[in-house]
Design a protein around this motif. Structure first.
Motif, PDB file in Angstrom:
ATOM      1  N   GLY A 320     -57.044 -13.650-105.285  1.00 37.81           N
ATOM      2  CA  GLY A 320     -57.026 -15.015-104.544  1.00 37.81           C
ATOM      3  C   GLY A 320     -56.250 -15.007-103.156  1.00 37.81           C
ATOM      4  O   GLY A 320     -56.821 -15.465-102.273  1.00 37.81           O
ATOM      5  N   SER A 321     -55.264 -14.077-103.233  1.00 37.45           N
ATOM      6  CA  SER A 321     -54.359 -14.141-101.884  1.00 37.45           C
ATOM      7  C   SER A 321     -55.040 -13.574-100.895  1.00 37.45           C
ATOM      8  O   SER A 321     -55.132 -14.058 -99.825  1.00 37.45           O
ATOM      9  N   PRO A 322     -55.649 -12.347-100.963  1.00 36.64           N
ATOM     10  CA  PRO A 322     -56.297 -11.724-100.089  1.00 36.64           C
ATOM     11  C   PRO A 322     -57.648 -12.575 -99.421  1.00 36.64           C
ATOM     12  O   PRO A 322     -57.985 -12.564 -98.432  1.00 36.64           O
ATOM     13  N   ALA A 323     -58.191 -13.005-100.493  1.00 41.74           N
ATOM     14  CA  ALA A 323     -59.415 -13.904-100.291  1.00 41.74           C
ATOM     15  C   ALA A 323     -58.986 -14.948 -99.563  1.00 41.74           C
ATOM     16  O   ALA A 323     -59.671 -15.328 -98.433  1.00 41.74           O
ATOM     17  N   LEU A 324     -57.907 -15.794 -99.654  1.00 41.87           N
ATOM     18  CA  LEU A 324     -57.348 -16.889 -98.784  1.00 41.87           C
ATOM     19  C   LEU A 324     -57.046 -16.321 -97.597  1.00 41.87           C
ATOM     20  O   LEU A 324     -57.520 -16.947 -96.464  1.00 41.87           O
ATOM     21  N   ALA A 325     -56.529 -15.316 -97.195  1.00 40.08           N
ATOM     22  CA  ALA A 325     -56.250 -14.571 -95.824  1.00 40.08           C
ATOM     23  C   ALA A 325     -57.522 -14.283 -95.192  1.00 40.08           C
ATOM     24  O   ALA A 325     -57.565 -14.691 -93.919  1.00 40.08           O
ATOM     25  N   GLY A 326     -58.537 -13.703 -95.866  1.00 41.46           N
ATOM     26  CA  GLY A 326     -59.684 -13.250 -95.364  1.00 41.46           C
ATOM     27  C   GLY A 326     -60.276 -14.715 -94.976  1.00 41.46           C
ATOM     28  O   GLY A 326     -61.271 -14.642 -93.855  1.00 41.46           O
ATOM     29  N   ALA A 327     -60.443 -15.797 -95.567  1.00 44.95           N
ATOM     30  CA  ALA A 327     -61.054 -17.132 -95.272  1.00 44.95           C
ATOM     31  C   ALA A 327     -60.626 -17.550 -94.098  1.00 44.95           C
ATOM     32  O   ALA A 327     -61.178 -17.966 -93.344  1.00 44.95           O
ATOM     33  N   VAL A 328     -59.136 -17.647 -94.052  1.00 49.41           N
ATOM     34  CA  VAL A 328     -58.235 -18.107 -92.835  1.00 49.41           C
ATOM     35  C   VAL A 328     -58.806 -17.210 -91.530  1.00 49.41           C
ATOM     36  O   VAL A 328     -59.046 -17.886 -90.758  1.00 49.41           O
ATOM     37  N   LEU A 329     -58.788 -15.898 -91.791  1.00 46.77           N
ATOM     38  CA  LEU A 329     -59.251 -14.852 -90.459  1.00 46.77           C
ATOM     39  C   LEU A 329     -60.628 -15.406 -90.071  1.00 46.77           C
ATOM     40  O   LEU A 329     -60.994 -15.621 -89.021  1.00 46.77           O
ATOM     41  N   VAL A 330     -61.736 -15.423 -91.108  1.00 52.56           N
ATOM     42  CA  VAL A 330     -63.031 -15.677 -90.574  1.00 52.56           C
ATOM     43  C   VAL A 330     -63.161 -17.052 -89.991  1.00 52.56           C
ATOM     44  O   VAL A 330     -63.764 -17.337 -89.001  1.00 52.56           O
TER      45      VAL A 330
END
Length: 784
Positions: A320-330
């Protein structure tokens, strides 16, 4: 750095770079070039090069952050430059525009301007494709804000329109190239695509399904399910904000999570396995996105809700944490304006709290309070985590720090999922089986009504609201408090050892000081208003009138309601008024009566007293409708009427007759009252002008007055003998800051000063209290 946190420096770097570039505080090219300047210094300066050699493992992460930082600034440059082009028409230019609607048109009530509320208008976000004006033309896809007449409210997103509009300045930093205003209804060039028409039919179907269901829950349900807040009453929205439930008044990540969870549950029942489950979730997500409209806020909520579901399905915070960071980036690369959106920050913070803090709280509750059921532990951990993660941002936005927000969210959480699922089912069934959709909507509306009731109870319980400074200082203070608590929890064993080694008395003193500093002092400061022994308060409602006369601790007489319901409601809440013995509306001008719904909100009102001249008729009809809906009787006031409530006696002095053609007829028909408020004599003169003031003086004779409410916001239309005739010791002017009317007039202020009458103005002093104590009668402003 652990694997699950590796993307976060890049995400934070992109966020900061985008926000700085949009703020115009630092030139974007300087932001983009900054990392490379630092890199050049590292290469050129031997000591810095040596430091980096010792920490070479950090180089890949630092390089990624530098690259993303520069990319964020350049992205802003590329996206904002077209919106600031000199090729665009100047403000005030009349243009022919062709555009495609991006969002559902939103109806905005007309603003109050003096005697009347303006007509409602519609605002939409559109993508302009062609602008044509006498000196030029532009063909480009430009984001714009479009204002149109009310009869364009039924247009759907995707509709291509054209019409003549007037150009107003845009806000490129907010992603808005221009603002356009159309005086006539736009012409439709192309109908919206099929999927938008289907979504529009479904959304209208839910509104129809709840139309005949009584209660405010039915009005809230489309907001919970579809993000359609067009039917949500202002009173409900205000209570939801105060109670910390505002995230439920529109589609949020929680709704997305519920829909995805329901879809995955159905997939499990149907024995769907492996990657097909992901496909089911994706189809459900896309369908829900179409149904609720893919606006920026919904896309944001969808991304965050998808991250939460991914974490739950695929392995907690490790995924979840990398997915959230990736969502923020995109999301920031696609829409850099999100970097300055508090809504985006709230979504990200809440999601981070659910991923990082909720599991810790859940484990702690399971270990230390095993008697709590597992379901309740889960709900508590999720609610507290979201509240804690978003608290500094909510304070920054000016929200109250509610001691009741956690229990309110817990009580609301019980019904959010059934309301959402039942609401979606009713929506899907509405075109083919409207009767069945209505039947399903009834329990869904009952769930929504529970949320409305919880919000109202919490919002009207002053004891559940912790006074807290708002804005940046409040947010920093909240962050410091939360940081201190987190540090104490993290190092609790060492801290406990230190505390137990200290003498008990100093420890007790420190704890007492902390409690007083964080809770008692702010609450004491907030309880300083209203001041002791207050008899009346002139409320700061902007450019309008509203005055409260105290009858007892929770009862008052209200004279006029000002132009905005929220302003008078706030003033009455500050005074702890829950019952109104009489609402006196001196005349029907909008700046005196448009706040009536705020007086009626959650209060018992015994009667409404109005002017005998029902002009302007539109405003008089609105007042009558509001009172009829609230089942409050309306009476016409006449000169000579005498009334009493508790220790307050008042007598209507005017209008003894209606005056026509000598100024404003409604102003001269204002109810003027002489009030004895438990020893303080007030003359409330409404908006009477010179002719009515002369008539009042002739009809009444001498009149001892302690406090004069200056007529008509201190305008220049004053009888030169009127103020002296009152023999007033003090005066109050109710007026809005920087108003367009020049109120109060300099000559009126000069006349009062020449008579030696001290005065306070609501635009300068805020709410103004009339107090009677051992020192006599005085005026005290809330900003004093």
């Amino acid at each position: 750095m652990s694997a699950e946190l590796r993307l976060w420096p890049a995400a934070v770097g992109l966020w900061v770079a985008s926000a700085l570039a949009l703020s115009s505080v630092v030139p974007p090219f300087a932001i983009a070039g900054g990392p490379w300047v630092v890199a050049g210094l590292v290469i050129a300066v031997p000591s810095l090069r040596a430091v980096m050699r010792r920490h070479s493992h950090l180089l890949p992460s630092l390089a990624l952050v530098a690259l993303v930082f520069a990319a964020g600034a350049l992205n802003v440059v590329v996206r904002v430059a077209p919106l600031e082009s000199s090729l665009l028409p100047e403000p005030g230019t009349s243009v022919i525009v062709e555009a495609v609607l991006d969002t559902d048109p939103r109806v905005v009530q007309g603003s109050v301007a003096g005697i009347m509320r303006g007509p409602p208008r519609v605002v939409s976000t559109v993508t302009g494709t062609r602008l044509t004006w006498p000196r030029g033309s532009v063909e480009a896809r430009l984001p714009m804000r479009l204002w149109t007449p009310i009869d364009s409210a039924a247009l759907l997103p995707g509709t291509r329109i054209t019409g003549r509009a007037t150009v107003q300045p845009g806000d490129p930093a907010a992603g808005n190239a221009l603002t356009l205003t159309m005086r006539t209804t736009p012409t439709v060039l192309d109908e919206p695509p099929v999927w938008q028409r289907v979504a529009g039919t479904l959304r209208e179907g839910l509104r129809a399904a709840v139309a005949d269901i009584p209660g405010e829950g039915a009005a809230l349900l489309p907001g919970i399910v579809l993000g359609d807040t067009s039917t949500v009453p202002d009173s409900v929205a205000t209570d939801m904000r105060t109670a910390g439930l505002s995230h439920l008044t529109a589609v949020s990540g929680a709704n997305v999570s519920i829909v995805l969870g329901a879809a995955l549950a159905v997939a499990s029942v149907l024995r769907v396995r492996g990657r097909w489950r992901a496909l089911v979730a994706l189809l459900a997500l896309l369908g829900f996105l179409v149904l609720v409209r893919p606006s920026p806020s919904v896309v944001r909520a969808t991304a965050m809700g998808g991250v939460v579901v991914l974490a739950l399905v695929a392995g907690g915070k490790r995924r979840g944490s990398p997915a959230l960071a990736g969502a923020v980036l995109v999301l920031l690369l696609v829409d850099p304006w999100l970097s300055t959106s508090l809504g985006f920050a709230l979504s990200a913070a809440a999601t981070a709290g659910l991923l990082l803090l909720a599991p810790v709280l859940r484990r702690w509750l399971t270990e230390h309070l095993p008697q709590i059921p597992a379901g309740l532990s889960e709900a508590l951990s999720v609610t507290i985590a979201a509240q804690v993660a978003t608290a500094p941002l909510l304070v920054l936005m000016g929200a109250s720090v509610g001691l009741g927000s956690v229990p309110a969210n817990l009580m609301a959480e019980v019904v959010v999922a059934p309301a959402t699922v039942l609401g979606v089912i009713a929506t899907l069934l509405s075109p083919v089986a409207p009767a069945l959709a209505h039947a399903i909507a009834i329990p869904a509306a009952a769930c929504a009504q529970w949320i409305v009731d919880v919000a109202h109870v919490v919002a009207t319980s002053a004891a559940l609201l912790l006074p807290w400074p708002s804005g940046t200082p409040g947010a920093l203070f909240m962050g410091a408090v939360m940081g201190g608590v987190a540090t104490g929890v993290r190092y609790r064993r060492r801290l406990a050892a230190v505390v137990w080694a200290l003498p008990r008395a100093p420890v007790a003193c420190v704890v007492a000081i902390a409690v007083v500093g964080v809770i008692a002092i702010p609450r004491a400061a907030s309880s300083a208003w209203p001041p002791p022994h207050w008899r009346a308060v002139a409320c700061d409602v902007g450019q309008g009138d509203a005055l409260v006369i105290r009858v007892d601790d929770d009862t008052a007489i209200v004279v006029d309601a000002g132009p905005r319901p929220d302003a008078i409601d706030r003033c009455l809440r500050d005074l702890s008024i829950s019952r109104v013995a009489a609402l006196v509306l001196t005349h029907f001008h909008a700046d005196h009566v448009e706040g009536v719904p705020g007086v009626l909100r959650g209060r018992s009102v015994a009667t409404v007293l109005v002017s005998p001249l029902a002009e302007p008729p539109e405003e008089a009809e609105r007042v009558m409708r509001w009172c009829s809906e609230a089942q409050v009787p309306v009476e016409v006031g006449h000169a000579g009427d005498v009334r009493r409530a508790g220790n307050v006696t008042w007598r209507l002095l005017w209008p003894a007759r209606l005056i026509r053609g000598e100024g404003s007829d409604p102003n001269n028909a204002s109810l003027a009252a002489y009030v004895d408020a438990d020893g303080v004599r007030l003359l409330l003169s409404g908006d009477i002008e010179p002719a009515a003031q002369a008539g009042l003086m002739a009809a009444v004779g001498d009149l001892p007055v302690d406090v004069l409410k200056v007529a008509h916001h201190g305008s220049r239309r004053q009888n030169p003998r009127f103020a002296a005739w009152t023999h007033a010791r003090l005066a109050i002017i109710s007026v809005g800051a920087d108003n367009d009317y020049g109120h109060p007039a300099p000559e009126t202020l000069t006349a009062l000063s020449a008579l030696g009458i001290p005065l306070l103005r609501t635009d300068q002093s805020g709410d103004i209290a009339v107090v009677l104590n051992s020192e006599g009668i005085g005026l005290l402003g809330s900003r004093s």
